[in-house]
Design a protein around this motif. Structure first.
Motif, short mmCIF file in Angstrom:
data_model
loop_
_atom_site.label_atom_id
_atom_site.label_comp_id
_atom_site.label_asym_id
_atom_site.label_seq_id
_atom_site.Cartn_x
_atom_site.Cartn_y
_atom_site.Cartn_z
N LEU A 1 0.80 -1.22 0.00
CA LEU A 1 0.00 0.00 0.00
C LEU A 1 0.83 1.27 0.00
O LEU A 1 0.46 2.27 -0.65
CB LEU A 1 -0.93 0.01 1.22
N ILE A 2 1.93 1.28 0.72
CA ILE A 2 2.69 2.53 0.91
C ILE A 2 4.06 2.49 0.26
O ILE A 2 4.75 3.51 0.22
CB ILE A 2 2.83 2.85 2.41
N GLY A 3 4.49 1.34 -0.24
CA GLY A 3 5.74 1.26 -0.98
C GLY A 3 6.98 1.02 -0.14
O GLY A 3 8.09 1.01 -0.66
N TYR A 4 6.84 0.83 1.18
CA TYR A 4 8.00 0.49 2.01
C TYR A 4 7.58 -0.39 3.18
O TYR A 4 6.40 -0.40 3.59
CB TYR A 4 8.71 1.75 2.52
N ALA A 5 8.53 -1.13 3.72
CA ALA A 5 8.31 -1.99 4.89
C ALA A 5 8.63 -1.17 6.13
O ALA A 5 9.79 -0.80 6.34
CB ALA A 5 9.18 -3.24 4.83
N PRO A 6 7.64 -0.87 6.97
CA PRO A 6 7.91 -0.03 8.14
C PRO A 6 8.94 -0.65 9.08
O PRO A 6 8.90 -1.85 9.36
CB PRO A 6 6.54 0.06 8.82
N ARG A 7 9.83 0.18 9.52
CA ARG A 7 10.83 -0.27 10.49
C ARG A 7 10.27 -0.23 11.91
O ARG A 7 10.67 -1.02 12.77
CB ARG A 7 12.07 0.60 10.41
N LEU A 8 9.36 0.70 12.16
CA LEU A 8 8.85 0.91 13.51
C LEU A 8 7.76 -0.11 13.86
O LEU A 8 6.82 -0.31 13.09
CB LEU A 8 8.29 2.32 13.65
N ILE A 9 7.89 -0.69 15.05
CA ILE A 9 6.90 -1.64 15.55
C ILE A 9 6.46 -1.20 16.94
O ILE A 9 7.30 -0.90 17.79
CB ILE A 9 7.47 -3.07 15.62
N ARG A 10 5.14 -1.16 17.13
CA ARG A 10 4.60 -0.93 18.48
C ARG A 10 3.75 -2.14 18.85
O ARG A 10 2.68 -2.36 18.27
CB ARG A 10 3.76 0.34 18.54
N PRO A 11 4.19 -2.94 19.80
CA PRO A 11 3.40 -4.11 20.20
C PRO A 11 2.10 -3.69 20.89
O PRO A 11 2.09 -2.70 21.64
CB PRO A 11 4.33 -4.85 21.17
N PRO A 12 0.99 -4.35 20.61
CA PRO A 12 -0.26 -4.03 21.30
C PRO A 12 -0.09 -4.07 22.82
O PRO A 12 0.60 -4.95 23.35
CB PRO A 12 -1.21 -5.13 20.83
N TYR A 13 -0.69 -3.12 23.50
CA TYR A 13 -0.57 -2.96 24.96
C TYR A 13 0.87 -2.64 25.38
O TYR A 13 1.17 -2.58 26.57
CB TYR A 13 -1.05 -4.21 25.71
N GLY A 14 1.75 -2.47 24.42
CA GLY A 14 3.16 -2.26 24.73
C GLY A 14 3.85 -3.50 25.25
O GLY A 14 4.98 -3.44 25.73
N ALA A 15 3.18 -4.66 25.12
CA ALA A 15 3.66 -5.91 25.73
C ALA A 15 4.50 -6.74 24.76
O ALA A 15 4.09 -6.97 23.61
CB ALA A 15 2.48 -6.73 26.23
N ILE A 16 5.65 -7.20 25.26
CA ILE A 16 6.55 -8.02 24.45
C ILE A 16 7.52 -8.73 25.38
O ILE A 16 7.77 -8.26 26.50
CB ILE A 16 7.29 -7.14 23.42
N ASN A 17 8.03 -9.87 24.96
CA ASN A 17 8.99 -10.59 25.80
C ASN A 17 10.38 -10.52 25.18
O ASN A 17 10.57 -10.02 24.06
CB ASN A 17 8.56 -12.04 26.04
N GLU A 18 11.35 -11.06 25.91
CA GLU A 18 12.75 -10.89 25.49
C GLU A 18 13.06 -11.63 24.19
O GLU A 18 13.79 -11.11 23.34
CB GLU A 18 13.69 -11.35 26.60
N ASP A 19 12.54 -12.83 24.02
CA ASP A 19 12.81 -13.57 22.79
C ASP A 19 12.28 -12.81 21.57
O ASP A 19 12.90 -12.79 20.50
CB ASP A 19 12.17 -14.96 22.85
N GLN A 20 11.13 -12.16 21.73
CA GLN A 20 10.56 -11.38 20.64
C GLN A 20 11.38 -10.13 20.37
O GLN A 20 11.54 -9.72 19.22
CB GLN A 20 9.10 -11.05 20.97
N VAL A 21 11.90 -9.53 21.43
CA VAL A 21 12.78 -8.36 21.24
C VAL A 21 14.02 -8.77 20.45
O VAL A 21 14.48 -8.05 19.55
CB VAL A 21 13.18 -7.76 22.61
#
Length: 355
Positions: free
Chosen positions: A247-267
């Motif tokens: 849709l926009i012509g580029y792969a976004p670099r920025l990621i915001r996990p829902p609720y701000g929640a994420i674990n170390e393996d995912q980081v």
């Protein structure tokens, strides 16, 4: 004549009686001297065993650690107070037991030494404790500290700049109104969008980009990422990326996990794939369907130079984001009056918007 004969006889008897006891002490002394080498050899063997023993004894002054060839003579060896004092000549047989150092006990002590060395040392126990601690799940704040190049909450406090961010869009109820307010105030923002919503409303995504705003990845369906398997987590990110890139012509670099929640393996996975996690340090709490005054108050009391401000441009049907839309104009006016400049997240963090 008779008197002279008696005198001569008495003299002979005296000479004979005096000579007999003189020979016996001499012979005893000679016998003792012949036994001395054996006594001396015994004491030297004890001294040699003392010198060869690897365990210093009390009062030894560490002389026992010297090799036998460099040991001083037996007369110079230190002797414990319970032993007889040493002399310059060979000791008498009665002093021999005091020099008996029982060398047979030394091998037993030397055998016990390797066993002691097998015991775990205290540093090993500490390291084991550190391993157990490292296996515990880290909090979000700990992840930010551990992965500062991958996990961001704010920009530099040296620059009086802030970034407005909007989550959970796009929709057709509130996202267009948010875009109208931003356009009216000539401010660019960053939208963290859901893959499913972008796929449903591609025209709104294109408008966001055409008006100069930045797009970020907010997962596909707003799942709680730490509860997902590795495959499902990756699919949430990659499927959204594929939709947005078309849709926009580029792969976004920025990621915001829902609720701000994420674990170390995912980081770690995000870091290895050259993404950047962007959460926030100012929460408007507008998802609670607050009034514009409440939204404005929540933001102004937290905002500092470098702040990343969280708001929403979409959500559940039960959510009313009218207060968000109405607060945009007054918020921009007040912060500009305080000397703040509004920028996108890539500008605030000095990073690229695409991978």
């Amino acid at each position: 004549m008779t008197k002279r004969l008696w005198s001569f006889s008495i003299v002979c008897l005296l000479v004979t009686s005096c000579g007999a006891p003189l020979t016996k002490p001499y012979q005893d002394q000679s016998s003792a001297q012949h036994s001395t080498p054996n006594v001396t050899q015994t004491s030297m063997e004890a001294s040699r065993d003392f010198a060869e023993s690897p365990f210093p004894t009390e009062g030894s002054n560490h002389l026992s650690m010297l090799p036998p060839a460099s040991m001083p003579s037996s007369s110079a060896l230190p002797i414990a107070p319970t032993r007889a004092p040493s002399h310059t000549h060979a000791p008498s047989p009665t002093s021999t037991p005091s020099l008996n150092l029982k060398p047979k006990s030394n091998p037993k002590r030397s055998v016990a030494q390797p066993e002691a060395s097998k015991r775990p040392s205290l540093p090993v126990q500490k390291n084991q404790g550190q391993v157990r601690i490292s296996q515990k799940k880290l909090t979000l704040s700990q992840l930010v500290v551990k992965y500062p190049e991958t996990f961001k909450l704010r920009g530099s406090s040296q620059e009086k700049k802030v970034a407005l961010t909007f989550d959970d869009g796009p929709d057709t109820r509130f996202t267009p109104k948010v875009l109208d307010a931003l356009k009216a105030n000539q401010v660019k923002a960053t939208f963290f969008v859901l893959g499913a919503m972008a796929n449903t409303h591609p025209d709104v995504i294109k408008r966001i980009v055409n008006e100069g705003h930045v797009i970020g990845n907010h997962s596909y369906s707003h799942e709680n990422l730490p509860k997902l398997s590795v495959d499902k987590f990756q699919n949430q990110i990659e499927s959204t990326e594929t939709i947005l890139q078309n849709l926009i012509g580029y792969a976004p670099r920025l990621i915001r996990p829902p609720y701000g929640a994420i674990n170390e393996d995912q980081v770690k996975w995000i870091a290895n794939h050259h993404y950047l996690i962007v959460n926030w340090n100012v929460d408007s709490l507008d998802w609670k369907s607050l009034s514009s005054d409440q939204v404005l108050h929540n933001i102004l009391q937290q905002t500092k130079p470098g702040s990343i401000i969280l708001q929403h441009s979409g959500g559940a049907d039960s959510q009313d984001l009218s207060g968000t839309v109405q607060a945009i104009g007054p918020l921009i006016t007040k912060l500009k009056a305080a000397g703040y400049t509004f920028v996108t997240v890539p500008e605030l963090l000095h990073v690229t918007k695409s991978k």
